[in-house]
Each structure stands twice: as C-alpha cells, then as structure tokens.
Enzyme design. Structure first.
Site, PDB file in Angstrom:
ATOM      1  N   ARG A   1      63.272  76.157  89.681  1.00 43.15           N
ATOM      2  CA  ARG A   1      62.258  76.603  88.872  1.00 43.15           C
ATOM      3  C   ARG A   1      62.556  78.454  89.462  1.00 43.15           C
ATOM      4  NH1 ARG A   1      57.380  73.412  91.109  1.00 43.15           N
ATOM      5  NH2 ARG A   1      58.535  73.494  92.757  1.00 43.15           N
TER       6      ARG A   1
ATOM      7  N   LYS B   1      68.718  59.701  97.866  1.00 45.04           N
ATOM      8  CA  LYS B   1      67.515  58.594  98.626  1.00 45.04           C
ATOM      9  C   LYS B   1      66.394  59.510  98.691  1.00 45.04           C
ATOM     10  CE  LYS B   1      67.395  58.782 103.227  1.00 45.04           C
ATOM     11  NZ  LYS B   1      67.441  58.160 104.459  1.00 45.04           N
TER      12      LYS B   1
ATOM     13  N   HIS C   1      74.833  58.280 101.914  1.00 43.22           N
ATOM     14  CA  HIS C   1      75.956  59.193 102.606  1.00 43.22           C
ATOM     15  C   HIS C   1      76.676  58.290 103.662  1.00 43.22           C
ATOM     16  CE1 HIS C   1      72.630  60.233 105.437  1.00 43.22           C
ATOM     17  NE2 HIS C   1      73.486  60.354 106.212  1.00 43.22           N
TER      18      HIS C   1
ATOM     19  N   LYS D   1      81.118  57.884 104.996  1.00 46.26           N
ATOM     20  CA  LYS D   1      81.686  58.020 106.674  1.00 46.26           C
ATOM     21  C   LYS D   1      83.071  57.655 106.811  1.00 46.26           C
ATOM     22  CE  LYS D   1      77.227  58.752 109.011  1.00 46.26           C
ATOM     23  NZ  LYS D   1      77.592  60.216 109.577  1.00 46.26           N
TER      24      LYS D   1
ATOM     25  N   GLU E   1      68.650  57.982 116.972  1.00 47.92           N
ATOM     26  CA  GLU E   1      68.586  59.643 116.861  1.00 47.92           C
ATOM     27  C   GLU E   1      67.773  60.232 118.325  1.00 47.92           C
ATOM     28  OE1 GLU E   1      67.961  60.910 112.338  1.00 47.92           O
ATOM     29  OE2 GLU E   1      66.874  59.305 112.787  1.00 47.92           O
TER      30      GLU E   1
ATOM     31  N   ASP F   1      63.270  54.176 105.677  1.00 47.71           N
ATOM     32  CA  ASP F   1      64.263  55.227 105.639  1.00 47.71           C
ATOM     33  C   ASP F   1      65.618  54.919 105.924  1.00 47.71           C
ATOM     34  OD1 ASP F   1      64.183  58.284 105.361  1.00 47.71           O
ATOM     35  OD2 ASP F   1      64.495  58.364 107.676  1.00 47.71           O
TER      36      ASP F   1
ATOM     37  N   HIS G   1      70.762  52.365 104.643  1.00 52.84           N
ATOM     38  CA  HIS G   1      71.952  52.754 105.576  1.00 52.84           C
ATOM     39  C   HIS G   1      72.470  51.379 106.655  1.00 52.84           C
ATOM     40  CE1 HIS G   1      71.185  56.738 104.560  1.00 52.84           C
ATOM     41  NE2 HIS G   1      70.333  57.169 105.447  1.00 52.84           N
TER      42      HIS G   1
ATOM     43  N   LYS H   1      64.053  57.030 116.183  1.00 49.01           N
ATOM     44  CA  LYS H   1      64.039  58.479 116.569  1.00 49.01           C
ATOM     45  C   LYS H   1      63.540  58.678 118.148  1.00 49.01           C
ATOM     46  CE  LYS H   1      63.192  59.810 111.883  1.00 49.01           C
ATOM     47  NZ  LYS H   1      64.723  60.096 111.646  1.00 49.01           N
TER      48      LYS H   1
HETATM   49  N1  LIG Z   1      67.452  67.300 102.832  1.00 48.98           N
HETATM   50  C1  LIG Z   1      68.052  66.323 103.222  1.00 48.98           C
HETATM   51  O1  LIG Z   1      68.606  66.390 104.345  1.00 48.98           O
HETATM   52  C2  LIG Z   1      67.963  64.957 102.517  1.00 48.98           C
HETATM   53  C3  LIG Z   1      68.612  63.863 102.900  1.00 48.98           C
HETATM   54  C4  LIG Z   1      68.907  62.638 101.983  1.00 48.98           C
HETATM   55  C5  LIG Z   1      68.034  62.834 100.873  1.00 48.98           C
HETATM   56  N2  LIG Z   1      67.372  63.898 100.451  1.00 48.98           N
HETATM   57  C6  LIG Z   1      66.648  63.975  99.101  1.00 48.98           C
HETATM   58  O2  LIG Z   1      67.199  64.984  98.138  1.00 48.98           O
HETATM   59  C7  LIG Z   1      66.475  65.517  97.591  1.00 48.98           C
HETATM   60  C8  LIG Z   1      66.251  66.969  97.513  1.00 48.98           C
HETATM   61  O3  LIG Z   1      65.608  67.101  98.983  1.00 48.98           O
HETATM   62  P1  LIG Z   1      65.613  68.645  99.800  1.00 48.98           P
HETATM   63  O4  LIG Z   1      65.267  68.425 101.087  1.00 48.98           O
HETATM   64  O5  LIG Z   1      66.759  69.534  99.472  1.00 48.98           O
HETATM   65  O6  LIG Z   1      64.376  69.145  99.076  1.00 48.98           O
HETATM   66  P2  LIG Z   1      63.672  70.707  98.977  1.00 48.98           P
HETATM   67  O7  LIG Z   1      64.281  71.471 100.233  1.00 48.98           O
HETATM   68  O8  LIG Z   1      62.179  70.296  99.055  1.00 48.98           O
HETATM   69  O9  LIG Z   1      64.177  71.101  97.748  1.00 48.98           O
HETATM   70  C9  LIG Z   1      63.733  70.767  96.456  1.00 48.98           C
HETATM   71  C10 LIG Z   1      64.635  71.413  95.349  1.00 48.98           C
HETATM   72  O10 LIG Z   1      63.991  71.103  94.277  1.00 48.98           O
HETATM   73  C11 LIG Z   1      63.852  72.104  93.315  1.00 48.98           C
HETATM   74  N3  LIG Z   1      62.669  71.729  92.375  1.00 48.98           N
HETATM   75  C12 LIG Z   1      61.484  71.163  93.028  1.00 48.98           C
HETATM   76  N4  LIG Z   1      60.683  70.946  91.693  1.00 48.98           N
HETATM   77  C13 LIG Z   1      61.232  71.270  90.749  1.00 48.98           C
HETATM   78  C14 LIG Z   1      61.303  71.123  89.351  1.00 48.98           C
HETATM   79  N5  LIG Z   1      59.978  70.867  88.873  1.00 48.98           N
HETATM   80  N6  LIG Z   1      62.204  71.478  88.438  1.00 48.98           N
HETATM   81  C15 LIG Z   1      63.400  71.805  88.881  1.00 48.98           C
HETATM   82  N7  LIG Z   1      63.765  72.042  90.312  1.00 48.98           N
HETATM   83  C16 LIG Z   1      62.830  71.589  91.000  1.00 48.98           C
HETATM   84  C17 LIG Z   1      63.341  73.160  94.194  1.00 48.98           C
HETATM   85  O11 LIG Z   1      63.512  74.355  94.066  1.00 48.98           O
HETATM   86  P3  LIG Z   1      62.200  75.315  93.059  1.00 48.98           P
HETATM   87  O12 LIG Z   1      61.099  75.019  94.024  1.00 48.98           O
HETATM   88  O13 LIG Z   1      62.504  76.748  93.046  1.00 48.98           O
HETATM   89  O14 LIG Z   1      62.013  74.652  91.663  1.00 48.98           O
HETATM   90  C18 LIG Z   1      64.432  72.822  95.408  1.00 48.98           C
HETATM   91  O15 LIG Z   1      65.612  73.550  94.895  1.00 48.98           O
HETATM   92  C19 LIG Z   1      64.862  64.624  97.621  1.00 48.98           C
HETATM   93  O16 LIG Z   1      64.706  63.564  97.049  1.00 48.98           O
HETATM   94  C20 LIG Z   1      65.057  64.274  99.076  1.00 48.98           C
HETATM   95  O17 LIG Z   1      64.572  63.174  99.295  1.00 48.98           O
HETATM   96  C21 LIG Z   1      67.126  64.837 100.995  1.00 48.98           C
END
Ligand SMILES: NC(=O)c1ccc[n+]([C@@H]2O[C@H](COP(=O)([O-])OP(=O)(O)OC[C@H]3O[C@@H](n4cnc5c(N)ncnc54)[C@H](OP(=O)(O)O)[C@@H]3O)[C@@H](O)[C@H]2O)c1
Length: 484
Positions: A51, A148, A178, A182, A216, A235, A240, A331
C-alpha cells in the site's frame, strides 16, 4: 564442486508485501544473490507491491538498503547491484482495493513466467487471488507462492485452500516451508535414496528411535503478542518438524517427482497415531539473565501458550511399528541447533563379551549450524588396553567438503524461489498434506485446551522443562545434548 548454475526462464515476479520484513530480509537479498550467481536471467523483472505510496526509485532505494544490510559485504558488487536494481519496479496496491491493478497489469509481459509471491497476512490471500484473476493478470501458467502460517487449524487451512482453489489449480500453488529448501534436508533424500547403505536398515527392526530437535536461543520479545496466538505446536511442529519427520519416514517414491514425493509424505502423516497426553510436554521460558520471561514478552500474565514442546509419536505402518519419533522445539534454549538423529539398535549378538565402551550407531543430520552429517561408529580404542571400544564420528561438514564453493550454496529461500520459476513443486507442501498435518495436530491442541493444561516453566539457556527429560528417561533413552 558445487553444481553448475542453470539459469531459469525469464520471469516477472510480483512480491505482494514487497516492503515487509520477509521481503527485505530474505526474498529480495536472495534474488540479488541469484542474479549475482547468473541464475536470474537479465530479462527478468521484480515488482514490489504494497500500500505504501512509493515510486520505482523509492522502492529501489529500499531494496538497495536491504541488500546492504542482509547480504555479506564480500557479495556486494556495486555494478551488479545497480544492474539488479534496474530490473526492480514498484506498484502501489491495496489488496482489498481497486486501485493499482491496471498499472500492475500494464507492467506484466507476455511470454515470461509470471509468479506472484503473497508475502502478506493470510487474510489477504483470497483478495489477491480474486483480483489477479478479475483483472486478467494471472493466467493458467502463473504461479502463486504463499507463506506460512497456512491456517491455524484444519478448518482455517481448508478455508484457505478453498479460497485459493477458486482461482488457481493446485499445480499453480506453492506453499513455502523454508525448511524444505535447506541443503541438508534435500541431502536427507539423497542419503536415503541414492545409497544402498542405509535403506535396508531404515526400519523399526534396526532403528531404535529418531530424535528431531529445532532449538533456538531467541525468545519472542518484540513479537510476543503475535506469537502467543500460535505457540510452538502451530508455529513449528505442525509444519517444519512434521516435514522433517515425513522425509525420514516416507517410503521411496517411484521417482523424484513432485507428486510422487508428496504422495509418500502424505501417507506418513496419515499413518501417525494420535499422541497421548502423557507423551507431550509443553514449556514456557522463565525470566533470567537480565531478560524477561515468556509471560512478560507475550504481554499476557495468564497465557497458556507454549514456547517449548516435546512429544513422542508413533507411525503405524509396517516400516515403523515400534520405533518412537521424539520431536522437540523451543525458544530461549541453550544453543541454536537443529538436527535429526537416527539411533540404531544394538547388534544382535556381541562377540566382545567384556568389551567396555559400546554405544549405539547414530546418524546425525545437522541442519544448523554447520550443515552436514555425522555417523557415529564404534572402533577399537587404539593402544594395548585390550579390546576396548570407542565411538568416533565419520564427519561430513558441507563447509569442509565443499571448501570455498560452500559459500555459493543458495539459502533456502533462494532455492525455493528458483524452483517456483522452474515450476518444480517437489519442495513445497501440497494442500492435502497441510490439511492432514492439521488433522493430526488439532486433537492434540484441543486436548490441552479442554484440560486447561499449563506449560511448565524452564530456565533460559537450559534444554527445556524437566518433564521433557523424563519423557525420554522413562523409555530408557536420553535426549542428545543441544549443542551449537
Ligand atoms: N518475517 C518473517 O521472517 C516471516 C517468516 C515466515 C513467514 N512470514 C509470513 O510472511 C508474511 C509477511 O510477513 P512480514 O514479516 O514481511 O510482514 P510485515 O513486515 O508486516 O509486512 C507486511 C507487508 O504486507 C503489506 N501489506 C499489508 N497490508 C496490505 C494490503 N492491504 N495490501 C497490500 N499490501 C499490504 C505491507 O506493506 P503496506 O503496509 O505498505 O501495505 C508489507 O509490505 C506473513 O504472512 C508472515 O506470517 C514471515
């Protein structure tokens, strides 16, 4: 020694959530590394979508910062970074809105692979899938990648599968775990199915038990409120650890083919017995070492969510009847270490009547740190002290075996994204696998919720709660030391 990099077909990859944490830490730096390695064709494009009101230059700046922060300095090549950024663009889109979709459509090219990475909250998957179709952006050859958590129970996983299935066929859906990307995890399949050595012994007759550990050192501080809604079972174990268990326990597939491999994994999950309440130990880390405990980090003093779980499970089929699989993850433990240890049984008869020092053969597959394998063997202790036995490791560390080439091994995300472009689903979870894993996990979670079980406290830096030790001791076994 590392295999040749085989370029994939040119692609347009749209990353929804391109400004988010996962994209910045893993996806974008990983794509840069594949570009640097020559695997990402020069005529490919990466389009960030979120967004935030950014233009191409603004997003490129963010990507450059992510590369600076998350790619090792020796891999940061100024010319390559510039060339990579030239292939990066951005479109501002709200997954739930109507704006931006035509702009995205105008960016997509014909005759290249179209892939859409849903790196956003699962609640947005349905909106994205629907809009990609209604705006004619996705076609029958497009792929979507979903992150996930894939549901929090069977009902929600089914609902997610149904919403995606409205717009995409199963062969277009790439559910990322992921762990499956590995190197060592894939090596597990090579060790089992490319060598005659282990397969004849790979059964209850010769294997005493299997331990799977994912430990962890970090706690949940900073994301405790989010984590508290899931816990270690949802989780880590349901996805995993379950995937690791499947790769160890599955029958040889008829071919290294996505559906053949996933069919065999599914059979393992379906053959899992219900886990008895006495075979599960849950824990929460306590405060210590100047740091708060789980209850402070999750911001709910009455939370019953586990930051640690250990359990014993059985697979009811011909191969595994009688061999327990012990799983544990947590953890704030002693070290960051993930491994699978397969402990073999005693030889049927010892010819060394009074030989001291006998211990079991153990095959240890280390996922981190220092990816590699160890086979613990018995030999004669050198010297004149009679027939005394000692255990020595046959150690294969990837870093030692591959030398400088080991640094070129793609990390899990890089490999999996390239598999998406190639159209290879072998290392991705199929919808029925995910549902079967929830069908196994749901009654366990429901059981402790109904009983109001409270997790046991454990000291930070320890190996987990005392009762987890007992889970093994009462079977006459012990956990392997958690060593980083
Ligand atoms: N971070 C990790 O290590 C990790 C690991 C495994 C899985 N995941 C999964 O991956 C996904 C993303 O995680 P994240 O950690 O990157 O989350 P995050 O940091 O909160 O990022 C969310 C992203 O989604 C965008 N977004 C939110 N609402 C939106 C909308 N209505 N339309 C379009 N874009 C939107 C946000 O940008 P804007 O606010 O600008 O829209 C941002 O780019 C989640 O499902 C999470 O569970 C993350």
């Amino acid at each position: 020694m590392v295999s040749r990099v085989i370029p994939v077909d040119p692609f347009d990859l749209v990353i929804f959530g391109g400004t988010g944490d996962l994209a910045r830490r893993k996806i974008l730096p990983g794509l840069y590394r594949r570009f640097l390695a020559g695997q990402m064709p020069a005529d490919s494009r990466i389009i960030g979508a979120a967004r935030a009101e950014l233009d191409d230059a603004g997003f490129q700046k963010m990507v450059a910062e992510a590369i600076a922060e998350f790619v090792p300095a020796e891999r940061q090549d100024k010319a390559a970074i510039k060339a990579f950024l030239d292939r990066v663009g951005y479109v501002s889109i709200d997954a739930k809105g109507t704006g931006g979709w035509d702009a995205l459509k105008s960016r997509m090219r014909e005759n290249v692979v179209r892939a859409f990475y849903f790196s956003v909250a699962p609640a947005l998957f349905g909106d994205l899938a629907e809009r990609l179709h209604s705006h004619g952006i996705a076609d029958a050859w497009s792929r979507i990648v979903v992150e996930k958590p894939f549901g929090r129970d069977l009902a929600s996983a089914k609902a997610l599968n149904a919403v995606l299935a409205e717009h995409f066929d199963e062969h277009q859906i790439y559910r990322i775990d992921h762990y499956l990307g590995k190197e060592t995890v894939q090596n597990l399949m090579a060790v089992r199915f490319a060598n005659i050595l282990f397969e004849p012994l790979w059964k209850a007759e010769y294997i005493d038990h299997v331990q799977i550990t994912v430990a962890e050192t970090v706690g949940v501080e900073g994301r405790g409120a989010y984590y508290d809604k899931s816990g270690a079972m949802r989780d880590m174990v349901q996805n995993h650890l379950m995937q690791l268990l499947c790769l160890i326990a599955m029958e040889p597939p008829y071919h290294f083919d996505p559906d053949a491999v996933r069919d065999e994994k599914l059979k393992v999950i379906r053959a899992l017995d219900a886990v008895k309440p006495e075979d599960i130990v849950r824990g929460q880390y306590l405060a210590g070492g100047g740091q708060g405990g789980y209850l402070e980090h999750c911001e709910d003093p009455n939370s019953r969510t586990e930051s640690y779980i250990a359990l014993k499970c059985h697979i009811s089929n011909w191969r595994w009847k009688g061999t327990p699989f012990y799983l544990r993850t947590g953890k704030r433990l002693r070290s960051r270490a993930s491994e699978i240890a397969i402990t073999f049984k005693e030889p049927p008869h010892s010819i060394f009547d009074d030989a001291k020092g006998w211990r079991e053969n153990v095959l240890v597959i280390r996922l981190q740190p220092n990816e590699g394998m160890n086979l613990m063997m018995m030999i004669k202790e050198p010297g004149p002290g009679g027939m005394r036995l000692m255990q020595v490791p046959l150690d294969m560390s990837f870093a030692d075996a591959l030398g400088a080439d080991a640094e070129d091994i793609p990390d899990a995300y890089e490999r999996l994204i390239m598999d998406v472009i190639r159209g290879n689903q072998t290392l991705f979870m199929r919808g029925d696998e995910v549902e079967a894993a929830w069908a196994w996990a749901d009654p366990i979670i429901a059981g402790w919720e109904a009983r109001g079980d409270r997790p046991q406290g454990y000291d930070p830096g320890s190996s987990g709660p005392e009762d987890a030790l007992m889970l093994m001791h009462r079977d006459g076994r012990r956990w392997r030391e958690i060593k980083g």
